[in-house]
Design a protein around this motif. Structure first.
Motif, mmCIF file in Angstrom:
data_model
loop_
_atom_site.group_PDB
_atom_site.id
_atom_site.type_symbol
_atom_site.label_atom_id
_atom_site.label_comp_id
_atom_site.label_asym_id
_atom_site.label_seq_id
_atom_site.Cartn_x
_atom_site.Cartn_y
_atom_site.Cartn_z
ATOM 1 N N ASN A 45 0.830 -1.208 0.000
ATOM 2 C CA ASN A 45 0.000 0.000 0.000
ATOM 3 C C ASN A 45 0.862 1.255 0.000
ATOM 4 N N TYR A 48 2.519 1.217 -3.736
ATOM 5 C CA TYR A 48 1.678 1.259 -4.923
ATOM 6 C C TYR A 48 0.290 1.846 -4.670
ATOM 7 N N GLY A 49 -0.034 2.069 -3.430
ATOM 8 C CA GLY A 49 -1.357 2.578 -3.093
ATOM 9 C C GLY A 49 -1.341 4.071 -2.821
ATOM 10 N N GLU A 50 -2.382 4.501 -2.190
ATOM 11 C CA GLU A 50 -2.571 5.925 -1.937
ATOM 12 C C GLU A 50 -2.117 6.356 -0.552
ATOM 13 N N LYS A 51 -1.533 5.449 0.213
ATOM 14 C CA LYS A 51 -1.149 5.776 1.583
ATOM 15 C C LYS A 51 0.367 5.854 1.726
#
Length: 113
Positions: A45, A48-51
């Motif tokens: 996350n 590659y995620g938004e966090k």
């Protein structure tokens, strides 16, 4: 180094066998596996995620997290006397049969076809 599943299982067993406590119970190993998969998910996350990570958080390698999952999964298999190669073969045979027409194949199909 390239390890077979047999090599991995033996190395883990050699390590765990040094200690009187031995392997954790299946329930404890399940909890530990869940924890390690959660740490891997957190790292994914962050990458590659938004966090994004907090500035105070340590940068852990995804490879290290995946290695932790493999170690605990191997402990689980060893504690229950499960051969990981056999487990993998059973799973792949099921998937290759069940999902053989599920996805759009690339030209040329699978290797060996």
């Amino acid at each position: 180094m390239n390890y077979t599943t047999k090599d991995i299982q033996k190395r883990v067993d050699d390590y765990i066998s040094q200690f009187k406590e031995g392997y954790f119970s299946p329930l404890s190993l399940q909890a530990r596996l869940t924890e390690e998969v959660g740490e891997m998910a957190r790292e994914i996350n962050h990458r590659y995620g938004e966090k994004p990570k907090k500035s105070t958080e340590e940068d852990k390698a995804l490879e290290e997290e995946l290695g932790d999952v493999i170690f605990v999964l191997t402990c689980f298999a060893n504690s229950l006397d499960i051969d990981l190669s056999n487990a993998f073969e059973q799973s792949m045979s099921k998937i290759e049969t069940r999902d053989k027409d599920r996805w759009t194949r690339k030209e040329g199909g699978m290797k060996g076809e």
